[in-house]
Design an enzyme around this catalytic site. Structure first.
Site, PDB file in Angstrom:
ATOM      1  N   LYS A  34       9.928  55.376  21.014  1.00 52.95           N
ATOM      2  CA  LYS A  34       9.072  54.332  21.565  1.00 52.95           C
ATOM      3  C   LYS A  34       9.662  52.951  21.358  1.00 52.95           C
ATOM      4  O   LYS A  34       9.179  51.980  21.920  1.00 52.95           O
ATOM      5  CB  LYS A  34       7.662  54.447  20.997  1.00 52.95           C
ATOM      6  CG  LYS A  34       7.514  54.494  19.483  1.00 52.95           C
ATOM      7  CD  LYS A  34       6.027  54.673  19.169  1.00 52.95           C
ATOM      8  CE  LYS A  34       5.699  55.407  17.899  1.00 52.95           C
ATOM      9  NZ  LYS A  34       6.088  54.777  16.657  1.00 52.95           N
ATOM     10  N   LYS A  51      19.223  52.222  11.314  1.00 53.72           N
ATOM     11  CA  LYS A  51      18.519  51.000  11.709  1.00 53.72           C
ATOM     12  C   LYS A  51      19.220  49.758  11.183  1.00 53.72           C
ATOM     13  O   LYS A  51      19.257  48.734  11.849  1.00 53.72           O
ATOM     14  CB  LYS A  51      17.068  51.032  11.220  1.00 53.72           C
ATOM     15  CG  LYS A  51      16.203  51.985  12.015  1.00 53.72           C
ATOM     16  CD  LYS A  51      14.730  51.819  11.691  1.00 53.72           C
ATOM     17  CE  LYS A  51      13.882  52.811  12.472  1.00 53.72           C
ATOM     18  NZ  LYS A  51      12.496  52.859  12.020  1.00 53.72           N
ATOM     19  N   LYS A 101      17.192  60.754  20.617  1.00 56.69           N
ATOM     20  CA  LYS A 101      15.771  61.084  20.556  1.00 56.69           C
ATOM     21  C   LYS A 101      14.958  60.159  21.473  1.00 56.69           C
ATOM     22  O   LYS A 101      15.268  58.973  21.571  1.00 56.69           O
ATOM     23  CB  LYS A 101      15.333  60.906  19.090  1.00 56.69           C
ATOM     24  CG  LYS A 101      13.870  61.040  18.823  1.00 56.69           C
ATOM     25  CD  LYS A 101      13.544  60.726  17.368  1.00 56.69           C
ATOM     26  CE  LYS A 101      12.557  59.571  17.306  1.00 56.69           C
ATOM     27  NZ  LYS A 101      11.788  59.454  16.086  1.00 56.69           N
TER      28      LYS A 101
HETATM   29  P1  AMP Z   1       7.492  57.514  15.191  1.00 56.99           P
HETATM   30  O1  AMP Z   1       7.346  57.319  16.657  1.00 56.99           O
HETATM   31  O2  AMP Z   1       8.942  57.452  14.803  1.00 56.99           O
HETATM   32  O3  AMP Z   1       6.582  56.680  14.364  1.00 56.99           O
HETATM   33  O4  AMP Z   1       7.062  59.024  14.916  1.00 56.99           O
HETATM   34  C1  AMP Z   1       5.745  59.472  14.803  1.00 56.99           C
HETATM   35  C2  AMP Z   1       5.750  60.983  14.783  1.00 56.99           C
HETATM   36  O5  AMP Z   1       6.194  61.498  16.039  1.00 56.99           O
HETATM   37  C3  AMP Z   1       6.704  61.595  13.746  1.00 56.99           C
HETATM   38  O6  AMP Z   1       6.146  62.788  13.257  1.00 56.99           O
HETATM   39  C4  AMP Z   1       7.935  61.845  14.544  1.00 56.99           C
HETATM   40  O7  AMP Z   1       8.777  62.797  13.975  1.00 56.99           O
HETATM   41  C5  AMP Z   1       7.361  62.295  15.877  1.00 56.99           C
HETATM   42  N1  AMP Z   1       8.283  61.970  16.965  1.00 56.99           N
HETATM   43  C6  AMP Z   1       8.694  60.742  17.348  1.00 56.99           C
HETATM   44  N2  AMP Z   1       9.551  60.807  18.383  1.00 56.99           N
HETATM   45  C7  AMP Z   1       9.713  62.133  18.658  1.00 56.99           C
HETATM   46  C8  AMP Z   1      10.485  62.871  19.614  1.00 56.99           C
HETATM   47  N3  AMP Z   1      11.265  62.271  20.509  1.00 56.99           N
HETATM   48  N4  AMP Z   1      10.387  64.206  19.592  1.00 56.99           N
HETATM   49  C9  AMP Z   1       9.588  64.826  18.723  1.00 56.99           C
HETATM   50  N5  AMP Z   1       8.843  64.200  17.790  1.00 56.99           N
HETATM   51  C10 AMP Z   1       8.886  62.878  17.751  1.00 56.99           C
END
Ligand code: AMP
Ligand code: TRP
Length: 330
Positions: free
Chosen positions: A197, A113, A194
């Site tokens: 969002k 980041k 990945k």
């Molecule tokens: P975040 O969106 O980074 O705040 O992630 C929130 C939760 O969703 C965490 O447990 C991440 O590891 C999971 N997560 C986010 N993006 C993915 C993805 N593309 N595939 C699987 N898990 C995800």
């Protein structure tokens, strides 16, 4: 026997995606019967990137409603918003006094980041320590997260050890709980990345509250290779492999049987069927979401109840921590 404690959360940036659903929330809903679960809307974490205040506020409410719409029951779980529990920021401070910066320098998410910006903020650097505070306050045994969060979990464990070495046993040692299948859903536009969002290209992710037409469009225009035979090969056919993974997780069918059912057919057939599967999966979720968003007073009442439950538990831990480190409790 007392139930084991689970804590997890998602940062309030962008909109929850299919990746969050498969890698996180869908797994959380399966745990609510067996464990004592706390699920948090991580709004303080979101401040590590610039937020427009009005949008942030709307998003916190929306995320909270999406958690419930995805099947998290506010009666069975403690569903709360991080900033409603002041102990998170307070414990974080204490933990920063025990965390060597060398450990923070190693965090790959921070490195990635900070490479993308020339304004590297201390909050982004401290993010994993705040995450440790989130977990340790509730004495969580298990932390369901996607693969990308494994390193942060390891740091939380190191921090527990530092604290215990200096002040004696205080926290439960947390363990990452990472689902075997579908742990990492990839971008629809670049299957080496990945699904995130916070991706600028909104065709790269499907949001839980995307209208059906948009879900269909995004899946149909997802990037795959130029071959035609449907087979599962994450290296040579990463785009298709990602679609098959999503297909498998959402239907519960194994990948081999899915591949077998598309022999003699083209990638386009997989995409059409997958779009329908995703639309159908999110249909009841979206209906519930829109109902919840219509009655914001009710939503705020649920948030308050969640905050009360979370505060009671977090303050217990914080009081104990203050005592252990030699602060004066009043
Ligand atoms: P975040 O969106 O980074 O705040 O992630 C929130 C939760 O969703 C965490 O447990 C991440 O590891 C999971 N997560 C986010 N993006 C993915 C993805 N593309 N595939 C699987 N898990 C995800
Ligand atoms: N950092 C996590 C993510 O971006 C979200 C999060 C914040 C979290 N605090 C947490 C996850 C505590 C598990 C436990 O995915």
């Amino acid at each position: 026997m007392t139930k084991k404690i689970i804590l997890s959360g998602s940062t309030v940036t962008g909109n929850l995606t299919l990746g969050n659903y498969i890698g996180a929330i869908n797994n959380w809903t399966k745990l609510q019967e067996e464990y004592e679960c706390l699920y948090m809307v991580a709004d303080l974490h979101a401040l590590t990137v610039r937020q427009e205040p009005k949008e942030l506020q709307a998003r916190i409410l929306s995320f909270y409603a999406q958690y419930i719409a995805c099947g998290l029951d506010p009666k069975k779980n403690t569903l709360f918003v991080q900033s409603h529990v002041p102990a998170h920021a307070e414990l974080q401070w204490i933990l920063t006094t025990l965390t060597p910066i060398g450990y923070l320098n190693r965090m790959t998410q921070f490195k990635e980041k900070s490479e993308k910006t020339n304004e590297i903020l201390a909050g982004l650097y401290m993010y994993p320590v705040l995450m440790a505070a989130d977990i340790l306050l509730y004495q969580a045994n298990l932390v369901p997260v996607g693969e990308d969060q494994r390193q942060h979990l390891e740091l939380s464990r190191d921090i527990v050890t530092f604290f215990h070495n200096r002040y004696g046993d205080t926290f439960t040692m947390p363990t990452a709980y990472i689902p075997k299948m579908g742990a990492k859903i990839m971008s629809l536009q670049d299957p080496t990345k990945k699904m995130s969002k916070s991706d600028e290209n909104d065709k790269s992710f499907i949001s839980i509250i995307d209208p059906p037409k948009s879900i269909e469009k995004k899946i149909k225009s997802s990037v795959t290779d130029s071959e035609t035979v449907v087979s599962y090969d994450p290296e040579k056919k990463a785009g298709l492999a990602n679609l098959l993974t999503i297909y498998s997780v959402l239907t519960g069918k194994n990948i081999d049987s899915i591949v077998a059912s598309y022999q003699g057919k083209m990638y386009g057939h997989v995409k059409v069927d997958l779009a329908e599967i995703v639309v159908e999966t999110f249909k009841p979720v979206q209906e519930k979401y829109h109902d919840l968003m219509k009655n914001q007073d009710h939503l705020l009442k649920l948030m308050k109840e969640g905050a009360d439950k979370a505060n009671a538990k977090a303050n217990q831990t914080l009081t104990n921590v203050y005592k252990k480190i030699g602060l004066v409790n009043l």
